[in-house]
Design a protein around this motif. Structure first.
Motif, mmCIF file in Angstrom:
data_model
loop_
_atom_site.group_PDB
_atom_site.id
_atom_site.type_symbol
_atom_site.label_atom_id
_atom_site.label_comp_id
_atom_site.label_asym_id
_atom_site.label_seq_id
_atom_site.Cartn_x
_atom_site.Cartn_y
_atom_site.Cartn_z
ATOM 1 N N ILE A 107 35.341 35.088 37.357
ATOM 2 C CA ILE A 107 35.805 35.237 35.967
ATOM 3 C C ILE A 107 36.380 36.635 35.763
ATOM 4 N N ILE A 108 35.696 37.631 36.300
ATOM 5 C CA ILE A 108 36.174 39.015 36.163
ATOM 6 C C ILE A 108 37.542 39.151 36.837
ATOM 7 N N GLY A 113 43.347 39.784 36.131
ATOM 8 C CA GLY A 113 44.672 39.340 36.574
ATOM 9 C C GLY A 113 44.831 39.277 38.069
ATOM 10 N N ASP A 114 43.721 39.321 38.804
ATOM 11 C CA ASP A 114 43.782 39.277 40.275
ATOM 12 C C ASP A 114 43.859 37.857 40.799
#
Length: 115
Positions: A107-108, A113-114
């Motif tokens: 989620i992180i 945006g990775d």
């Protein structure tokens, strides 16, 4: 303030206590500046140990939803209604993502945006 815990909820009791208080704040039962009942009173009303309630209250203090003031007890922090609602939404997102097989790290990465 009327709080209820759900016996069918699999979350630990202290998280349920924190969630019940978050809901009370989000629904307007408690406003910024309002004092919460003492932990002992809350524990009796909810039928849980006072230490369980205190752990839930500390979680909310760490999130900035509650303020602990010596001699004044526990009060709802300014802006807590907005933070409380946001925290509930984030927790729901994390739970939904876990059901779909995503970890918190996934989620992180999506948020950053990775992915």
């Amino acid at each position: 303030m009327l709080l209820r815990l759900n016996a069918a909820d699999a979350r630990p009791l202290h998280e349920q206590v924190a969630g019940a208080i978050r809901r009370a704040i989000a629904e307007g039962e408690c406003a910024p500046g309002d004092r919460l009942p003492p932990a002992r009173e809350l524990s009796q009303a909810l039928g849980v140990n006072a230490n369980t309630v205190l752990r839930g209250l500390r979680t909310l203090r760490d999130e900035g939803v509650l303020e602990f003031r010596r001699g004044r007890g526990v009060t709802v922090a300014d802006g807590a209604d907005q933070r409380s609602d946001l925290v509930e939404q984030v927790r729901a997102l994390v739970a939904d993502a876990a059901r779909r097989g995503y970890s918190k790290a996934d989620i992180i990465a999506i948020i950053e945006g990775d992915s």
